[in-house]
Design a protein around this motif. Structure first.
Motif, PDB file in Angstrom:
ATOM      1  N   UNK A   1       0.827  -1.214   0.000  1.00 32.61           N
ATOM      2  CA  UNK A   1       0.000   0.000   0.000  1.00 32.61           C
ATOM      3  C   UNK A   1       0.861   1.263   0.000  1.00 32.61           C
ATOM      4  N   UNK A   2       1.881   1.283   0.842  1.00 35.54           N
ATOM      5  CA  UNK A   2       2.746   2.466   0.919  1.00 35.54           C
ATOM      6  C   UNK A   2       3.582   2.641  -0.345  1.00 35.54           C
ATOM      7  N   UNK A   3       4.038   1.552  -0.927  1.00 34.08           N
ATOM      8  CA  UNK A   3       4.794   1.636  -2.183  1.00 34.08           C
ATOM      9  C   UNK A   3       3.892   2.175  -3.295  1.00 34.08           C
ATOM     10  N   UNK A   4       2.644   1.705  -3.341  1.00 29.99           N
ATOM     11  CA  UNK A   4       1.699   2.191  -4.354  1.00 29.99           C
ATOM     12  C   UNK A   4       1.444   3.684  -4.181  1.00 29.99           C
ATOM     13  N   UNK A   5       1.310   4.136  -2.945  1.00 26.64           N
ATOM     14  CA  UNK A   5       1.085   5.559  -2.683  1.00 26.64           C
ATOM     15  C   UNK A   5       2.298   6.386  -3.122  1.00 26.64           C
TER      16      UNK A   5
END
Length: 175
Positions: free
Chosen positions: A59-63
Motif C-alpha cells: 500500500x505504501x509503495x503504491x502511494x
C-alpha cells in the motif's frame, strides 16, 4: 547487487559501460543501473525501499508511486505548456481559467480528475489509476497522456512513453 546512480557530466554523458546490471534507466540528469525494476524505483523515489519493505509495504509503495507520478505530471505539464507558449504554438490569452486549471491543476490530489474529451493542442497529462478500473471515472479521450503508477513496470513504462526516461534491458534479462 543493488543499484548504481551515475550523475551525468555537463554534456549529459554518463561515460559508463556496465555489463553487470540488467537494467539501465537513462534520465536527463543521471543514469541508474540496477538488477530489477524495484531497485530502479528504490533509486528514483525517496523512501521507496523503506515503504515497500515496511508493515504496509504494498500500500505504501503504491502511494509513493502515485505521488511521484503526480509530481512528474505537474513538471511535465508546466514544461510542455511553457514550451508551447514560448514557441508560439499556443497563445496564453487563448486559455480561460478553467482550461489553465485543467492543464495545471493547483492540487491533483484535491482536484477531481478530468473526465470527458480533451480537444486542445496542449496535451493533458493524467494519472491512469484515477480512472477505471481503479475508480468509477471513465477514461478521458482526446489529446491525453497517462502516467501509470499501478505497478513498477507500468510506472517505468509510462515514464518512457512520456519521454521522461529511456529504459534499457539486457537481452538475457528477465523481463
Amino acid at each position: 547487487m543493488g543499484s548504481i546512480v551515475v550523475t551525468h557530466d555537463e554534456h549529459g554523458n554518463t561515460q559508463v559501460l556496465d555489463p553487470e546490471h540488467e537494467f539501465a534507466l537513462l534520465m536527463p540528469d543521471r543514469t541508474i543501473l540496477a538488477d530489477s525494476r524495484t531497485e530502479l524505483l528504490d533509486a528514483i523515489i525517496d523512501g521507496y525501499h523503506e515503504a515497500r519493505t515496511g508493515q504496509e509495504g504494498d500500500r505504501e509503495a503504491a502511494w509513493l508511486r502515485y505521488t511521484t507520478l503526480i509530481s512528474l505530471a505537474d513538471v511535465a505539464s508546466a514544461g510542455i505548456f511553457a514550451a508551447m507558449v514560448n514557441d508560439g504554438s499556443v497563445a496564453l490569452e487563448d486559455f480561460d481559467e478553467n482550461n489553465l486549471n485543467t492543464i495545471l491543476p493547483p492540487s491533483r490530489i484535491a482536484t477531481r480528475p478530468f473526465t470527458g474529451h480533451w480537444d486542445n493542442k496542449i496535451p493533458l497529462i493524467l494519472i491512469r489509476s484515477d480512472y477505471e478500473p481503479h475508480s468509477h471515472l471513465e477514461l478521458p479521450t482526446g489529446n491525453v497522456y497517462f502516467l501509470d503508477p499501478t505497478n513498477e513496470a507500468t510506472f517505468l513504462d509510462s515514464m518512457v512513453s512520456a519521454g521522461m526516461a529511456e529504459l534499457h534491458v539486457r537481452e538475457d534479462a528477465a523481463a
